[in-house]
Design an enzyme around this catalytic site. Structure first.
Site, PDB file in Angstrom:
ATOM      1  CB  ILE A  30      72.776  46.402  49.681  1.00  0.00           C
ATOM      2  CG1 ILE A  30      71.624  46.607  50.665  1.00  0.00           C
ATOM      3  CG2 ILE A  30      72.463  47.118  48.366  1.00  0.00           C
ATOM      4  CD1 ILE A  30      71.393  48.069  51.026  1.00  0.00           C
TER       5      ILE A  30
ATOM      6  CD  GLU B 270      81.116  42.215  47.682  1.00  0.00           C
ATOM      7  OE1 GLU B 270      82.258  42.229  48.166  1.00  0.00           O
ATOM      8  OE2 GLU B 270      80.297  41.302  47.886  1.00  0.00           O
TER       9      GLU B 270
ATOM     10  CG  ASP C 128      81.380  57.948  37.712  1.00  0.00           C
ATOM     11  OD1 ASP C 128      81.234  57.550  36.531  1.00  0.00           O
ATOM     12  OD2 ASP C 128      81.635  57.187  38.657  1.00  0.00           O
TER      13      ASP C 128
END
EC number: 2.7.11.24
Length: 380
Positions: free
Chosen positions: A49, A51, A167
């Protein structure tokens, strides 16, 4: 790690679990882009998917739940900061239970502390994230409204647990094909404590600059839940226009972008800035007039712009709260205070993690993940 459990580009063509799938031979480790994923025999048919700085994410077929999942392989133990973020995320997500917050389904690791090199976190597979979605299409007002509602619904739960996410950004908002949204990546999260200047708080603060509230750059301590509301305002603006509203290239450029739209802060707003150096800098700048939101977003819903204005308010004390935002007229078609759950109790970390050595953090990660080991008693 941004978009940790998200598959790229809408997940087109990803094989779903089917009967009769042949698992790998026990003991055989599947390799994804050169990275061994030691997650069998329960999880097989791995597909890459993405990294991040300290790990890789793959999708896999879960032979117990008969569905595909996302597995995040984390190898944090060489760096204190990575250990800290991994432990913080695991601690929070194992205790949170909410439809709009990504959960942890399973954690795999070596049976002994000495042998533990990696940690595998298994989560629901979400086909994409808001960052990828905004790169590929302009959202309708209905989609913007629904996504914003889910972000705020999840954030209400997070804030009720007395946690700051710190975040929030489009790549940390995972989305599936039915438009369900889940907030992810709690590696920078903190307990909301306006009195406490966390050790290393600013030096370790690496959240994406474009979504940072102005007080983070101007003060040295005392952050409140309003920093997350600012980030949600930036995300709403980005959904309206498909581009970041404050794309600063560095610290001062970021402030200049903000003031270029919001205008110069009032004397009352300046007074809430503790840092005298920062206050003097702002007072030295030429006066700027606020830009009308309707001028920036001429095709947008006026109620959306009113809510945006209340989120992107310079003074954190005047910024709208998550509860007030959910009750705003823009979200009235979804607003249901009886279906916006809060945490059962405030979240607490047993200790401040900032100063712990990586060896101690590794021990804590080992302990925190013990409930998932074969033969472990059922966790909460």
């Amino acid at each position: 790690m941004a978009a940790a459990a998200a598959a790229p580009g809408g997940g087109g063509g990803e094989p779903r679990g089917t009967a009769g799938v042949v698992p790998v031979v026990p003991g055989e480790v599947e390799v994804v882009k050169g990275q061994p994923f030691d997650v069998g025999p329960r999880y097989t048919q791995l597909q890459y998917i993405g990294e991040g700085a300290y790990g890789m994410v793959s999708s896999a077929y879960d032979h117990v739940r008969k569905t595909r999942v996302a597995i995040k392989k984390i190898s944090p133990f060489e760096h204190q900061t990575y250990c800290q973020r991994t432990l913080r995320e695991i601690q929070i997500l194992l205790r949170f239970r909410h439809e709009n917050v990504i959960g942890i389904r399973d954690i795999l690791r070596a049976p002994t502390l000495e042998a533990m090199r990696d940690v595998y976190i298994v989560q629901d597979l979400m086909e994409t994230d808001l960052y990828k979605l905004l790169k590929s299409q302009q959202l309708s007002n209905d989609h913007i409204c629904y996504f914003l509602y889910q972000i705020l619904r999840g954030l209400k739960y997070i804030h009720s647990a007395n946690v700051l996410h710190r975040d929030l950004k489009p790549s940390n908002l995972l989305i599936n094909t039915t438009c369900d949204l889940k907030i992810c990546d709690f590696g920078l999260a903190r307990i909301a404590d306006p009195e406490h200047d966390h050790t290393g708080f600013l030096t370790e603060y690496v959240a994406t600059r474009w979504y940072r509230a102005p007080e983070i750059m101007l003060n040295s301590k005392g952050y409140t839940k309003s920093i997350d509301i600012w980030s949600v305002g930036c995300i709403l603006a980005e959904m309206l226009s498909n581009r970041p509203i404050f794309p600063g290239k560095h610290y001062l450029d970021q402030l200049n972008h903000i003031l270029g739209i919001l205008g110069s802060p009032s004397q009352e707003d300046l007074n809430c800035i503790i840092n005298m150096k920062a206050r003097n800098y702002l007072q030295s700048l030429p006066s700027k007039t606020k830009v009308a939101w309707a001028k920036l977003f001429p095709k947008s819903d006026s109620k959306a712009l009113d809510l945006l204005d209340r989120m992107l308010t310079f003074n954190p004390n005047k910024r709208i709260t998550v509860e007030e935002a959910l009750a705003h007229p823009y979200l009235e078609q979804y607003y249901d205070p009886t279906d916006e759950p809060v945490a059962e109790e405030p979240f607490t970390f047993d200790m401040e993690l900032d100063d712990l050595p990586k060896e101690r953090l590794k021990e804590l990660i080992f302990q925190e993940t013990a409930r998932f080991q074969p033969g472990a008693p059922e966790g909460p």
